[in-house]
Motif scaffolding. Structure first.
Motif, PDB file in Angstrom:
ATOM      1  N   ARG A 209       0.836  -1.213   0.000  1.00 12.73           N
ATOM      2  CA  ARG A 209       0.000   0.000   0.000  1.00 12.73           C
ATOM      3  C   ARG A 209       0.863   1.251   0.000  1.00 12.73           C
ATOM      4  O   ARG A 209       0.626   2.193  -0.737  1.00 12.73           O
ATOM      5  N   GLU A 210       1.845   1.264   0.906  1.00 14.37           N
ATOM      6  CA  GLU A 210       2.696   2.455   1.017  1.00 14.37           C
ATOM      7  C   GLU A 210       3.401   2.748  -0.297  1.00 14.37           C
ATOM      8  O   GLU A 210       3.507   3.902  -0.707  1.00 14.37           O
ATOM      9  N   ALA A 211       3.879   1.693  -0.940  1.00 17.91           N
ATOM     10  CA  ALA A 211       4.620   1.894  -2.181  1.00 17.91           C
ATOM     11  C   ALA A 211       3.711   2.426  -3.286  1.00 17.91           C
ATOM     12  O   ALA A 211       4.046   3.386  -3.979  1.00 17.91           O
ATOM     13  N   VAL A 212       2.542   1.800  -3.423  1.00 19.77           N
ATOM     14  CA  VAL A 212       1.619   2.259  -4.475  1.00 19.77           C
ATOM     15  C   VAL A 212       1.202   3.703  -4.199  1.00 19.77           C
ATOM     16  O   VAL A 212       1.170   4.550  -5.101  1.00 19.77           O
ATOM     17  N   ASP A 213       0.940   4.004  -2.932  1.00 18.86           N
ATOM     18  CA  ASP A 213       0.506   5.364  -2.595  1.00 18.86           C
ATOM     19  C   ASP A 213       1.590   6.398  -2.883  1.00 18.86           C
ATOM     20  O   ASP A 213       1.282   7.533  -3.246  1.00 18.86           O
ATOM     21  N   ARG A 214       2.862   6.003  -2.727  1.00 21.77           N
ATOM     22  CA  ARG A 214       3.939   6.957  -3.023  1.00 21.77           C
ATOM     23  C   ARG A 214       3.863   7.457  -4.462  1.00 21.77           C
ATOM     24  O   ARG A 214       4.281   8.562  -4.776  1.00 21.77           O
ATOM     25  N   ALA A 215       3.350   6.586  -5.337  1.00 21.42           N
ATOM     26  CA  ALA A 215       3.263   6.972  -6.741  1.00 21.42           C
ATOM     27  C   ALA A 215       2.298   8.135  -6.936  1.00 21.42           C
ATOM     28  O   ALA A 215       2.381   8.867  -7.918  1.00 21.42           O
ATOM     29  N   LEU A 216       1.370   8.294  -6.015  1.00 26.35           N
ATOM     30  CA  LEU A 216       0.302   9.284  -6.205  1.00 26.35           C
ATOM     31  C   LEU A 216       0.337  10.446  -5.237  1.00 26.35           C
ATOM     32  O   LEU A 216      -0.277  11.467  -5.493  1.00 26.35           O
ATOM     33  N   GLU A 217       1.027  10.271  -4.095  1.00 29.45           N
ATOM     34  CA  GLU A 217       0.770  11.203  -3.001  1.00 29.45           C
ATOM     35  C   GLU A 217       1.617  12.460  -2.967  1.00 29.45           C
ATOM     36  O   GLU A 217       1.464  13.268  -2.057  1.00 29.45           O
TER      37      GLU A 217
END
Ligand code: CAA
Length: 258
Positions: A209-217
Motif C-alpha cells: 500500500r505504502e509503495a503504491v501510494d507513493r506513486a500518487l501522493e
C-alpha cells in the motif's frame, strides 16, 4: 427501542466489515459517522489479527455525501475553527488495506470516502459524482485532489464542474473503480478479495500500500489542506446558504454569485 448505531462493525475472521447505517438519510456522513470511523476502527487497525477492512453502505446508497442538514447553517469561522472534516484524515491514514464496496449512490463525501479506500469494487448499480457545485461549494473531503489523481484532469473537471453522476461502467473505464460486479454478487466477490488480502502478511500488504501510494501522493497533503480551507471559505458566501437551504426545503436554488 435499540439505539441505532451510525456504523455497524462485524468481524469475519481477519476481515472487518463496516456498514454505514443511516439508511433514511442515504447514509449521509454526519459528524457522528466521521468520529466513529476514526475512533471505533482505530483499535482494529492496530490489531495484528485484522488484515482487511470492507466499507459498505446499503443497496441504494453507499453514501450520499456529507450531511447537508448538519452543515447548512455553519459559518466560515465555525468550519475553520473546527477544521471540519479533518477527522476523516484518521480513517484515510489507517494502515490496514481497505476496500470500498459501492452499491447505489456514492456522491460528494460518499465518493470521497470510497476514494480514501485502497480500491473500489462497484456494483453495476453504482453511481459516482461530486455534486457539491450544486450546493454552492466544492468537494471538501479530498475529492478535488484524489479524483484528479485517479482519473485525470479532464474527467475530474467534468464531474466537479457539472456535478453530474457517472455510472459504474464509466467509473471503471476512467480508472476510479477496480472491478464492476453484478449487484447481487458484490459482497461475495468483495469478501473473497478481502480474505485473500487478509491472508497475506500484514507487513507486506502495508508495504504494498505504502509503495503504491507513493506513486500518487506527492503534494497530496498540501492539496487536501488547500481544498479544505477553500471549502471552509465558501461558508462565508450567500450561495452556500442558499444552495443548502434549497436542498433542505426541496426547491431549486437561486444563486446570486455572492
Ligand atoms: N445530507 C443530508 N441528508 C441527505 C443527504 C445528504 N447529503 N442526501 C440525502 N439526504 C436525505 C434527504 O434529505 C431525504 O431526507 P428526508 O426523508 O428527511 O426528506 C432522505 O435522505 C432521502 O433522500 P431523497 O428523498 O433525496 O432520496 P432519493 O433516492 O430520491 O435521492 C440522492 C438520492 C440522489 C442521493 C439525493 O438524496 C441527493 O441528491 N442527495 C444529496 C447529494 C449531495 O449533494 N451530496 C453532496 C453533499 S456535500 C458534501 O459531500 C461535501 C463534501 O465534499 C464532503
Amino acid at each position: 427501542a435499540a439505539v441505532e448505531q451510525p456504523i455497524i462493525i462485524e468481524r469475519q475472521g481477519r476481515v472487518v466489515i463496516v456498514t454505514l447505517n443511516r439508511p433514511a438519510a442515504r447514509n449521509a456522513l454526519n459528524a457522528e459517522v466521521m468520529l466513529a470511523m476514526g475512533n471505533a476502527l482505530a483499535p482494529l487497525d492496530r490489531d495484528p489479527g485484522v488484515g482487511c477492512f470492507v466499507i459498505r453502505g446499503s443497496e441504494k446508497a453507499f453514501a450520499a455525501g456529507a450531511d447537508i442538514k448538519e452543515m447548512a447553517e455553519k459559518s466560515f469561522a465555525e468550519m475553520y475553527n473546527d477544521d471540519f472534516f479533518a477527522a476523516w484524515d484518521r480513517f484515510a491514514d489507517f494502515r490496514t488495506p481497505k476496500i470500498a464496496a459501492v452499491s447505489g449512490y456514492a456522491l460528494g463525501g460518499g465518493c470521497e470516502l470510497a476514494m480514501m479506500c485502497d480500491m473500489i469494487f462497484a456494483a453495476d448499480t453504482a453511481m459516482f459524482g461530486q455534486p457539491e457545485i450544486k450546493l454552492g461549494v466544492i468537494p471538501g473531503m479530498g475529492g478535488s485532489q484524489r479524483l484528479t489523481k485517479l482519473v485525470g484532469k479532464a474527467k475530474a473537471m467534468d464531474l466537479i464542474l457539472t456535478g453530474r453522476m457517472m455510472d459504474a461502467a464509466e467509473a471503471e473505464r476512467c480508472g476510479l473503480v477496480a472491478r464492476v460486479i453484478p449487484a447481487d454478487k458484490l459482497m461475495e466477490e468483495t469478501l473473497k478479495a478481502a480474505e485473500t488480502i487478509a491472508g497475506y502478511g500484514k507487513a507486506a500488504t502495508t508495504a504494498a500500500r505504502e509503495a503504491v501510494d507513493r506513486a500518487l501522493e506527492g503534494g497530496l497533503r498540501e492539496g487536501i489542506l488547500f481544498e479544505r480551507r477553500l471549502f471552509h471559505a465558501l461558508f462565508a458566501t450567500a450561495d452556500q446558504k442558499e444552495g443548502m437551504a434549497a436542498f433542505v426545503e426541496k426547491r431549486a436554488p437561486q444563486f446570486r454569485g455572492e
